[in-house]
Design a protein around this motif. Structure first.
Motif, short mmCIF file in Angstrom:
data_model
loop_
_atom_site.label_atom_id
_atom_site.label_comp_id
_atom_site.label_asym_id
_atom_site.label_seq_id
_atom_site.Cartn_x
_atom_site.Cartn_y
_atom_site.Cartn_z
N ARG A 1 -1.61 18.45 5.30
CA ARG A 1 -0.61 17.45 4.91
C ARG A 1 -0.48 16.39 6.01
N SER A 2 -0.41 15.15 5.58
CA SER A 2 -0.26 14.04 6.54
C SER A 2 1.16 14.03 7.09
N VAL A 3 1.29 13.56 8.32
CA VAL A 3 2.60 13.42 8.95
C VAL A 3 2.68 12.01 9.55
N VAL A 4 3.78 11.35 9.31
CA VAL A 4 4.02 10.02 9.90
C VAL A 4 5.06 10.17 11.01
N PHE A 5 4.71 9.75 12.21
CA PHE A 5 5.62 9.81 13.35
C PHE A 5 6.24 8.43 13.56
N ILE A 6 7.55 8.39 13.62
CA ILE A 6 8.27 7.13 13.79
C ILE A 6 8.99 7.17 15.13
N ILE A 7 8.74 6.16 15.95
CA ILE A 7 9.41 6.04 17.25
C ILE A 7 10.75 5.35 17.04
N LEU A 8 11.82 6.08 17.31
CA LEU A 8 13.15 5.52 17.12
C LEU A 8 13.55 4.71 18.35
N PRO A 9 14.22 3.59 18.13
CA PRO A 9 14.66 2.78 19.27
C PRO A 9 15.74 3.52 20.05
N CYS B 1 4.00 27.00 16.81
CA CYS B 1 3.63 25.74 17.48
C CYS B 1 2.87 24.80 16.55
N HIS B 2 2.04 25.40 15.67
CA HIS B 2 1.14 24.59 14.85
C HIS B 2 1.70 24.25 13.48
N GLY B 3 2.95 24.65 13.21
CA GLY B 3 3.59 24.29 11.96
C GLY B 3 3.28 25.26 10.84
N VAL B 4 4.09 25.21 9.81
CA VAL B 4 3.93 26.10 8.66
C VAL B 4 2.56 25.87 8.02
N ASN B 5 1.81 26.95 7.89
CA ASN B 5 0.45 26.90 7.33
C ASN B 5 -0.47 25.98 8.13
N GLY B 6 -0.14 25.79 9.41
CA GLY B 6 -1.00 25.00 10.27
C GLY B 6 -0.80 23.51 10.18
N ASN B 7 0.31 23.08 9.56
CA ASN B 7 0.62 21.65 9.47
C ASN B 7 1.63 21.28 10.55
N SER B 8 1.12 20.95 11.70
CA SER B 8 1.96 20.67 12.86
C SER B 8 2.85 19.46 12.65
N THR B 9 4.10 19.57 13.13
CA THR B 9 5.00 18.42 13.11
C THR B 9 5.24 17.90 14.53
N ASP B 10 4.54 18.48 15.49
CA ASP B 10 4.62 18.04 16.88
C ASP B 10 3.37 17.23 17.18
N PRO B 11 3.50 15.96 17.57
CA PRO B 11 2.31 15.13 17.79
C PRO B 11 1.39 15.66 18.89
N ARG B 12 1.91 16.57 19.72
CA ARG B 12 1.09 17.13 20.81
C ARG B 12 0.35 18.40 20.41
N SER B 13 0.74 19.00 19.29
CA SER B 13 0.13 20.25 18.84
C SER B 13 -0.82 19.97 17.68
N PRO B 14 -2.04 20.45 17.76
CA PRO B 14 -3.00 20.11 16.71
C PRO B 14 -2.67 20.77 15.37
N ALA B 15 -2.93 20.06 14.30
CA ALA B 15 -2.87 20.66 12.97
C ALA B 15 -4.10 21.54 12.79
N LEU B 16 -3.90 22.70 12.16
CA LEU B 16 -5.00 23.63 11.92
C LEU B 16 -5.38 23.70 10.44
N ALA B 17 -4.48 23.24 9.58
CA ALA B 17 -4.71 23.34 8.13
C ALA B 17 -5.98 22.60 7.73
N ALA B 18 -6.85 23.29 6.98
CA ALA B 18 -8.11 22.75 6.44
C ALA B 18 -9.14 22.43 7.52
N GLN B 19 -8.87 22.84 8.77
CA GLN B 19 -9.88 22.65 9.81
C GLN B 19 -11.04 23.61 9.54
N ARG B 20 -12.22 23.25 9.94
CA ARG B 20 -13.41 24.07 9.69
C ARG B 20 -13.30 25.42 10.41
N ALA B 21 -13.60 26.50 9.67
CA ALA B 21 -13.57 27.83 10.27
C ALA B 21 -14.61 27.96 11.37
#
Length: 333
Positions: A323-331, A258-278
């Motif tokens: 890692r940053s993720v850019v979400f693009i809304i497609l028409p 759910c949270h993406g490879v190594n915690g880098n989520s690609t789902d805007p609804r799921s939080p990224a965990l990578a580099a978050q404070r332990a």
């Protein structure tokens, strides 16, 4: 406090709504957003999502006290010195040396501590376990409990059929066919016959003290003991009902779904965990585990995890590159 820079916008918006509605409790955050309009919540979410994410630092990964090792690996390492007598996975090939596989951790921990304290008399064992910490002993017991069980690879000269009849009186404590259902009582199935016979003699003459074993041991002669030993040695041991601990990689693989490879989520609804404070991730996971934070999926995923496993997961994600993720809304088409 959690990092917000680069966090996924949908997740931020959902959590701000939860604070606003009181679902996340009455706290400074709920007060801060209580009167914000929906448009403001959207803009706040977009603002933080557009910032560069934090990267791992020694402070964000570190936690007070020494890191707790992976119990599976730690248990295997701690038992390296035991293999010469008890076998690499606790299946003995040496007559007179007990197999350790198939024993409930609660029993084995108790036995090792008895050697350590001198309650069980054995000079070599006392020397070997004297330097072990409680964590070492717990990890060793867990390691042996999770190995594939098999009979001791040693001879058993008695008569198994005669031993089966005599074992009827033992089943109440040690289970049918020597597989105990009581964590405090050892299983006997697959045990080395010579060790079993020596233990019975020790109970009988009092050199090994156990009030529940003295009378049963005194009631059987040497031939009966030999037959009992042969019967139990011929039985198939079973793995106790203990959950095998997952490695950090195995735990993270479940979360990455759910949270993406190594915690880098690609789902805007799921939080990224990578580099978050332990020191944020740990209490957050415990809150989900206890139901303080509401998420059926998270509560189910964390159910049964020990504190050490949660600590290892938090440290793992705190050390990942964000890692940053850019979400693009497609028409619409």
């Amino acid at each position: 406090m959690p990092h917000l820079g680069g966090q996924r916008p949908g997740y931020l918006y959902i959590e701000l709504l939860a604070y606003q509605s009181g679902t996340r409790g009455d706290n400074p955050m709920s007060k801060a957003v209580k009167f914000l309009k929906d448009d403001a919540l959207v803009k706040v979410s977009a603002y933080y999502a557009g910032l560069e994410p934090a990267q791992p630092t020694a402070i964000s990964v570190a936690r007070p006290g020494p890191a707790k090792p992976d119990p599976a690996g730690a248990g295997k390492a701690a038992t390296a010195g035991c293999a010469g007598c008890h076998g690499e996975t606790g299946i003995t090939k040496t007559p007179g040396m007990p197999s350790l596989v198939g024993l409930d951790p609660k029993y084995l921990v108790s036995a090792l501590n008895a050697y350590k304290s001198g309650g069980r008399k054995h000079d070599m064992m006392k020397t070997l376990v004297s330097a072990l910490s409680d964590a070492d002993i717990n990890n060793m017991a867990l390691f042996y409990a999770t190995q594939k069980p098999a009979r001791a690879q040693t001879p058993s000269p008695g008569k198994p059929a005669a031993g089966k009849a005599a074992a009827t009186a033992c089943a109440g404590c040690h289970g049918d066919a020597g597989v105990s259902t009581n964590p405090s009582t050892p299983s006997l199935a697959g045990q080395d016959a010579e060790y079993f016979a020596a233990a019975m003699r020790a109970y009988k003459d009092g050199s090994r003290s156990d009030a529940t074993m003295k009378a049963p041991a005194a009631s059987v002669d040497d031939n009966a003991v030999k037959d009992l030993a042969a019967y139990y040695a011929s039985q198939q041991p079973r793995r106790p009902a203990v959950r095998k601990p997952l490695t950090t990689a195995e735990l993270a693989a479940r979360c990455d779904r759910c949270h993406g490879v190594n915690g880098n989520s690609t789902d805007p609804r799921s939080p990224a965990l990578a580099a978050q404070r332990a020191d944020y991730l740990e209490p957050a996971m415990r809150a989900y585990q206890k139901g303080v934070r509401k998420s059926k999926a998270m509560t189910a995923m964390l159910d049964g995890l020990a504190d050490a496993e949660i600590e290892r997961l938090a440290a793992h994600y705190a050390g990942q590159r964000a890692r940053s993720v850019v979400f693009i809304i497609l028409p619409p088409k």
